[in-house]
Design an enzyme around this catalytic site. Sequence first.
Site, PDB file in Angstrom:
ATOM      1  CE  LYS A   9      -3.965   1.637   2.779  1.00  0.00           C
ATOM      2  NZ  LYS A   9      -4.844   1.289   3.909  1.00  0.00           N
ATOM      3  CB  SER A  20      -8.297   2.971   3.020  1.00  0.00           C
ATOM      4  OG  SER A  20      -7.385   2.399   3.947  1.00  0.00           O
ATOM      5  CB  SER A  71      -8.237   0.040   5.759  1.00  0.00           C
ATOM      6  OG  SER A  71      -9.044   1.175   5.666  1.00  0.00           O
TER       7      SER A  71
HETATM    8  N1  GLN Z   1     -13.074   3.227   6.805  1.00  0.00           N
HETATM    9  C1  GLN Z   1     -12.412   3.600   8.005  1.00  0.00           C
HETATM   10  C2  GLN Z   1     -12.074   5.079   7.991  1.00  0.00           C
HETATM   11  O1  GLN Z   1     -12.232   5.694   6.986  1.00  0.00           O
HETATM   12  C3  GLN Z   1     -11.215   2.755   8.242  1.00  0.00           C
HETATM   13  C4  GLN Z   1     -10.008   3.207   7.509  1.00  0.00           C
HETATM   14  C5  GLN Z   1      -8.798   2.364   7.759  1.00  0.00           C
HETATM   15  O2  GLN Z   1      -8.864   1.304   8.357  1.00  0.00           O
HETATM   16  N2  GLN Z   1      -7.671   2.885   7.331  1.00  0.00           N
HETATM   17  O3  GLN Z   1     -11.670   5.618   8.976  1.00  0.00           O
END
Ligand code: GLN
Length: 487
Positions: A79, A152, A176
């Site tokens: 990532k 994400s 994510s």
């Molecule tokens: N969807 C969650 C957020 O936007 C989790 C994001 C993540 O785990 N990086 O905060």
Amino acid sequence: MNNTNLTAYEARKLLKSKEVSSAELTTKALRQITENNEKLNFAISIELDYALKMAESFDKTACKGVELNSIQGLPIAVKDNICTVFSKTTCASRMLKGYVSPYNATVIDKLSDSIITAKLNMDEFAMGSTTETSYFGAVKNPHDIEKSPGGSSGGCAAAVAVTDALMTLGSDTGGSIRLPAAHCGVVGLKPTYGSVSRYGLIAFASSLDQIGPICKSVKDTAMLYDAICGHDKRDLTSIGREYPSALKCLTGNIRGLKIGVPDEYFTSDINEDVKTAIFKTLTTLEKLGAELIPISLKHAQYALSAYYIISSAEASSNLSRFDGVRYGYRRDDNSSIEELFVNSRTEGFGDEVKRRILLGTFVLSEGYYDKYYLKAKQTAQLIKSDFQNAFSAIDVIATPVSFNTAPKLNQKRSPVSVYSEDFCTVSANLCGIPAISVPCGFDKDSMPIGIQFMADSFREDLLLNTAYAVETELNLFQWARRESYVR
Ligand code: GLN
């Protein structure tokens, strides 16, 4: 090398027996990444020359009889919020568009004998659940290109689904790793907080962030976890202890395993196909000798609110370093230093990141700190006690990863409706416990469904073994091996 959808575990065997070279594996992975990326947009940079050079030099050393005992020589992609010296690390943000880190993340150093092929697309600064907040455009789901791969770490899950032998590293602050794994039909593990170094992971919410694997199979996931876990003195939250091999624990034997099934995660909001797939899977596990035990996690309903307050508060503080001065995007024609800060941040960050900074600054401000931030921290503590109590009587907790399968891209949804996607995943981060998503079925449109298992801290062995039983028994993996994956 004619295999399609070869797992990393299988590739490793071929590599060991010299039926395939690292250069061959890497060349194929790079070709698949490049071709599929045109359709799916999962990569921000593809390291063609670097990866091939690494693979060739690996082959030369391997010829000298070096014993292969981990993931050496295998293609990996990470990532784009994990720092690498040999390529840009953008966090999918205009703010860090051309940024090259002066140091590698610890996980990258640990993978120094693996072949890093690409830096993968994500929601900007890992904030989002659909990968649509990326400055470089949304990632598309390989199962249906009109749908989101989840976020994400959507770039990781999409890349894994369409590339032979590829393993990836994502990050998980509130789901994510697990959400995209579920939406793309692959496996994602959020490790115990402190078990994988965060050094060199660009911070979103430091008390919740964890790096973890997103891979094709449970064995691949265990292999990559084994390679990256362990104490790191450069990360003060890293935990020094023994980390026994997770791969060696994969027996698939779950006789006597006590699985807690919490009421609160099976509300009327859950999609019927998801519910059916989860219960079918649980019944299968019961047949294999596991015991299903209804449990209650009373404060589950407050987890989302607590998560969004705590994560935004930490984000507002972590992202204050991006001011246009030290590094990152800078607007040049300013009449004062204040204007330089304001203009650079206004133009460098996207809407979702700004929303989190505003929310975070608000909940930390005088007069609201007690009302919101402190309350959220207290709530997280209650949630943690619920889980601790549960783990005194059961081994793992089973829930959906998400109430729905992958949503359509480009929907005009309110932020709160997008945030609600994370209902099932955020508690594991608030509690610091490990959690895994493993494929368990498909909805009526053939979109993948994932089941989540959570366990007490450092019980990755239990999680991976339970997931292994699901994978072996449901045999869904065979489906994913069909040749024409991208529709
Ligand atoms: N969807 C969650 C957020 O936007 C989790 C994001 C993540 O785990 N990086 O905060």
